[in-house]
Design an enzyme around this catalytic site. Structure first.
Site, PDB file in Angstrom:
ATOM      1  N   HIS A 270      -0.040  -2.327  -8.858  1.00 36.99           N
ATOM      2  CA  HIS A 270      -0.862  -2.843  -7.756  1.00 36.99           C
ATOM      3  C   HIS A 270      -2.267  -3.112  -8.259  1.00 36.99           C
ATOM      4  O   HIS A 270      -2.775  -2.363  -9.092  1.00 36.99           O
ATOM      5  CB  HIS A 270      -0.907  -1.836  -6.606  1.00 36.99           C
ATOM      6  CG  HIS A 270      -1.313  -2.456  -5.311  1.00 36.99           C
ATOM      7  ND1 HIS A 270      -2.623  -2.648  -4.967  1.00 36.99           N
ATOM      8  CD2 HIS A 270      -0.570  -2.962  -4.306  1.00 36.99           C
ATOM      9  CE1 HIS A 270      -2.667  -3.241  -3.782  1.00 36.99           C
ATOM     10  NE2 HIS A 270      -1.443  -3.453  -3.360  1.00 36.99           N
ATOM     11  N   ASP A 321       6.637  -2.519  -1.836  1.00 38.26           N
ATOM     12  CA  ASP A 321       7.867  -3.312  -1.880  1.00 38.26           C
ATOM     13  C   ASP A 321       9.039  -2.584  -2.529  1.00 38.26           C
ATOM     14  O   ASP A 321      10.167  -3.075  -2.465  1.00 38.26           O
ATOM     15  CB  ASP A 321       7.614  -4.631  -2.644  1.00 38.26           C
ATOM     16  CG  ASP A 321       6.798  -5.610  -1.825  1.00 38.26           C
ATOM     17  OD1 ASP A 321       7.037  -5.678  -0.606  1.00 38.26           O
ATOM     18  OD2 ASP A 321       5.931  -6.299  -2.392  1.00 38.26           O
TER      19      ASP A 321
HETATM   20  C1  SDX Z   1       2.149  -6.545  -2.624  1.00 44.70           C
HETATM   21  O1  SDX Z   1      -2.744  -6.909  -2.829  1.00 44.70           O
HETATM   22  C2  SDX Z   1      -2.071  -6.276  -1.966  1.00 44.70           C
HETATM   23  O2  SDX Z   1      -2.580  -5.473  -1.236  1.00 44.70           O
HETATM   24  C3  SDX Z   1      -0.587  -6.632  -1.934  1.00 44.70           C
HETATM   25  C4  SDX Z   1       0.316  -5.750  -1.054  1.00 44.70           C
HETATM   26  C5  SDX Z   1       0.023  -5.947   0.426  1.00 44.70           C
HETATM   27  O3  SDX Z   1       0.331  -5.051   1.218  1.00 44.70           O
HETATM   28  O4  SDX Z   1      -0.426  -7.039   0.803  1.00 44.70           O
HETATM   29  O5  SDX Z   1       0.188  -4.379  -1.389  1.00 44.70           O
HETATM   30  C6  SDX Z   1       1.800  -6.159  -1.222  1.00 44.70           C
HETATM   31  O6  SDX Z   1       2.014  -7.694  -2.954  1.00 44.70           O
HETATM   32  C7  SDX Z   1       2.633  -5.480  -3.590  1.00 44.70           C
HETATM   33  C8  SDX Z   1       2.838  -6.001  -5.040  1.00 44.70           C
HETATM   34  C9  SDX Z   1       4.225  -6.623  -5.161  1.00 44.70           C
HETATM   35  N1  SDX Z   1       4.414  -7.213  -6.486  1.00 44.70           N
HETATM   36  C10 SDX Z   1       5.227  -6.664  -7.407  1.00 44.70           C
HETATM   37  O7  SDX Z   1       5.811  -5.608  -7.240  1.00 44.70           O
HETATM   38  C11 SDX Z   1       5.380  -7.469  -8.671  1.00 44.70           C
HETATM   39  C12 SDX Z   1       5.284  -6.592  -9.907  1.00 44.70           C
HETATM   40  N2  SDX Z   1       3.912  -6.128 -10.034  1.00 44.70           N
HETATM   41  C13 SDX Z   1       3.033  -6.817 -10.774  1.00 44.70           C
HETATM   42  O8  SDX Z   1       3.304  -8.013 -11.370  1.00 44.70           O
HETATM   43  C14 SDX Z   1       1.567  -6.406 -10.729  1.00 44.70           C
HETATM   44  O9  SDX Z   1       1.483  -5.040 -10.776  1.00 44.70           O
HETATM   45  C15 SDX Z   1       0.762  -6.978  -9.542  1.00 44.70           C
HETATM   46  C16 SDX Z   1       0.962  -8.472  -9.391  1.00 44.70           C
HETATM   47  C17 SDX Z   1       1.165  -6.290  -8.235  1.00 44.70           C
HETATM   48  C18 SDX Z   1      -0.734  -6.692  -9.810  1.00 44.70           C
HETATM   49  O10 SDX Z   1      -1.163  -7.485 -10.848  1.00 44.70           O
HETATM   50  P1  SDX Z   1      -2.545  -7.347 -11.601  1.00 44.70           P
HETATM   51  O11 SDX Z   1      -3.493  -6.501 -10.828  1.00 44.70           O
HETATM   52  O12 SDX Z   1      -2.992  -8.709 -11.963  1.00 44.70           O
HETATM   53  O13 SDX Z   1      -2.161  -6.512 -12.888  1.00 44.70           O
HETATM   54  P2  SDX Z   1      -1.651  -7.063 -14.257  1.00 44.70           P
HETATM   55  O14 SDX Z   1      -0.476  -7.950 -14.058  1.00 44.70           O
HETATM   56  O15 SDX Z   1      -2.817  -7.655 -14.985  1.00 44.70           O
HETATM   57  O16 SDX Z   1      -1.157  -5.736 -14.970  1.00 44.70           O
HETATM   58  C19 SDX Z   1      -2.037  -4.805 -15.595  1.00 44.70           C
HETATM   59  C20 SDX Z   1      -1.240  -4.017 -16.621  1.00 44.70           C
HETATM   60  C21 SDX Z   1      -0.543  -4.934 -17.631  1.00 44.70           C
HETATM   61  O17 SDX Z   1      -0.342  -4.145 -18.781  1.00 44.70           O
HETATM   62  P3  SDX Z   1      -1.220  -4.395 -20.098  1.00 44.70           P
HETATM   63  O18 SDX Z   1      -1.012  -5.828 -20.459  1.00 44.70           O
HETATM   64  O19 SDX Z   1      -2.646  -4.095 -19.700  1.00 44.70           O
HETATM   65  O20 SDX Z   1      -0.641  -3.419 -21.068  1.00 44.70           O
HETATM   66  O21 SDX Z   1      -0.167  -3.289 -15.997  1.00 44.70           O
HETATM   67  C22 SDX Z   1       1.091  -3.806 -16.418  1.00 44.70           C
HETATM   68  C23 SDX Z   1       0.791  -5.172 -17.008  1.00 44.70           C
HETATM   69  O22 SDX Z   1       1.752  -5.576 -17.914  1.00 44.70           O
HETATM   70  N3  SDX Z   1       1.937  -3.931 -15.236  1.00 44.70           N
HETATM   71  C24 SDX Z   1       3.253  -3.897 -15.245  1.00 44.70           C
HETATM   72  C25 SDX Z   1       3.630  -4.046 -13.910  1.00 44.70           C
HETATM   73  N4  SDX Z   1       2.532  -4.155 -13.149  1.00 44.70           N
HETATM   74  C26 SDX Z   1       1.495  -4.074 -13.979  1.00 44.70           C
HETATM   75  N5  SDX Z   1       4.158  -3.796 -16.241  1.00 44.70           N
HETATM   76  C27 SDX Z   1       5.459  -3.829 -15.884  1.00 44.70           C
HETATM   77  N6  SDX Z   1       5.876  -3.952 -14.606  1.00 44.70           N
HETATM   78  C28 SDX Z   1       4.985  -4.069 -13.618  1.00 44.70           C
HETATM   79  N7  SDX Z   1       5.386  -4.211 -12.355  1.00 44.70           N
END
Ligand code: SDX
Length: 384
Positions: A270, A321
């Site tokens: 998140h 989710d």
């Molecule tokens: C919702 O914003 C809100 O409030 C949203 C929400 C709401 O109520 O409205 O809470 C609802 O949208 C929940 C999120 C649903 N999405 C997912 O579950 C998709 C999977 N998650 C991600 O792709 C990610 O965590 C996000 C999109 C939710 C957040 O993305 P960010 O803040 O841009 O973070 P990032 O992608 O830059 O990740 C930072 C680090 C990375 O690692 P490094 O490169 O630094 O080593 O964390 C890792 C990422 O690779 N990472 C994950 C991961 N989420 C973050 N690695 C593997 N799996 C994941 N799910």
């Protein structure tokens, strides 16, 4: 002249690009507060744990729209306004019946919501529009789900809660108290969440002085993506893929494999929470109880194995989710409807932010740092 203007841009005005607007505070709001370190969430003053235990979805709608809880009469009035607004205009119903049966439910919801604008009374104010959207979205979702299966569409009831009526229209039979409470709690938990991507979209559309239907159509489009609300369907698809592997299903190896390939695991991570999402606590409890009750313990156990592996390998926790997927699955809802249920709840937050934006509006218009060429000579088309 154009050349001179470009050269006059002072790049020191743009110290860095904030990718994804991470950490940028763009608005003030009374709608919700998130503490990403402690894992706390507040809707207009009330902690999510208090609301999860006590509030109905309709009370949460009133709270978000008015920044206070309704009294008995106000809740009664809101319930009766919502009930009166559940029906759909005939052309919208015709669209739902006739559109491609294999269309994505979120795409159908987006188009139907957009169409609703054409049939609202000219004198309907934003409050009336917010009530109409909240009341009609469940009807759209249930109607499309039945139409695509070749079943008769079930007309909305003139009584009962949003949760009760939605399950009734979906299944054609009245739900029991437990199923209604489960659905209602899911609606409460998804109602509002600060400046998430879809709410930001709604506010951006509102800020151009466009109408509420346009703002909500845009918000639905933003929610549909798998990085946002689309993740709950993706989580269920992951679990169903494991199920297809039968005895070979190994959620730990699956999770590690994804991470090794640098793929995202849906339902984890998140932008704001650096700890367990407080909504996921409630959904996890529900998922455990419902999975046991319905003989889907293995899905819950696999979910927990993935949570443990993600924590150990990446220190990343599940978001809203993740466990909502198995909750909806246990009450018999088809996976591709899960994001629509999120939208059906989040309409309360989107419209609350629309009111707030409109009351103190300024056009939303950030800048982009130009990194392309400048001063190119014109080449006639024959010479390109
Ligand atoms: C919702 O914003 C809100 O409030 C949203 C929400 C709401 O109520 O409205 O809470 C609802 O949208 C929940 C999120 C649903 N999405 C997912 O579950 C998709 C999977 N998650 C991600 O792709 C990610 O965590 C996000 C999109 C939710 C957040 O993305 P960010 O803040 O841009 O973070 P990032 O992608 O830059 O990740 C930072 C680090 C990375 O690692 P490094 O490169 O630094 O080593 O964390 C890792 C990422 O690779 N990472 C994950 C991961 N989420 C973050 N690695 C593997 N799996 C994941 N799910």
């Amino acid at each position: 002249m154009a050349e001179k203007n470009l050269q006059n841009i002072d790049l020191s005005e743009y110290p860095h690009i904030n990718r994804g607007l991470d950490g940028i505070v763009a608005f003030s709001t009374t709608k919700s507060f998130i503490d990403g370190q402690s894992g706390d969430l507040i809707y207009s003053g009330y902690h999510i744990d208090i609301l999860a235990e006590n509030a109905t979805f309709e009370e949460v709608c009133f709270l978000l729209w008015n920044d206070r809880l309704p009294n008995k009469q106000e809740l009664h009035d809101l319930n009766s306004s919502l009930r009166k607004q559940r029906g759909l205009p005939a052309p919208v119903l015709d669209y739902i019946k006739n559109t491609n049966k294999s269309a994505e439910p979120m795409a159908v919801l987006r188009s139907a919501v957009s169409m609703l604008a054409d049939f609202q009374d000219d004198d309907a104010d934003d409050t009336a529009n917010a009530i109409a959207l909240t009341a009609k979205m469940p009807t759209i979702i249930a109607a499309f789900n039945r139409a695509r299966q070749g079943k008769d569409i079930v007309e909305p009831l003139a009584d009962g809660s949003t949760a009760f009526n939605f399950l009734y229209m979906l299944n054609g039979e009245k739900p029991g108290e437990a199923a209604e409470r489960t659905m209602d709690l899911c609606l409460v938990l998804h109602a509002e969440h600060g400046m998430n991507a879809s709410t930001f979209t709604a506010r951006t559309v509102c800020a151009t002085e466009s109408d509420m239907f346009s703002a909500i159509t845009g918000a639905i489009g933003a929610l549909k993506g798998p990085l946002h609300g689309g993740a709950n369907t993706a989580v269920m698809n992951t679990l169903l893929t494991l199920k297809e592997q039968g005895e070979d299903a190994d959620p730990v190896a699956f999770t590690k494999g994804k991470l090794e390939r640098k793929e995202k695991l849906m339902g984890f991570g998140h932008r704001v929470y650096k700890t367990f999402d407080p909504r996921a606590f409630h959904l996890r409890k529900m998922s455990k109880a419902l999975s046991e009750e319905t003989g889907h313990e293995y899905l819950y156990n696999w979910s927990e194995a993935m949570v443990k592996t993600m924590k150990e390998e990446k220190n990343i926790d599940p978001n809203v989710d993740f466990f909502s997927a198995t909750v909806y699955y246990s009450i018999g809802i088809q996976p591709d409807l899960y994001t629509c249920i999120f939208a059906m709840s989040r309409i309360s937050g989107w419209t609350a932010h629309f009111f707030e934006q409109k009351a103190n509006n300024r056009l939303i218009r950030p800048r982009a740092l130009y990194v392309g060429e400048k001063n190119l000579e014109w080449t006639p088309i024959e010479e390109r």
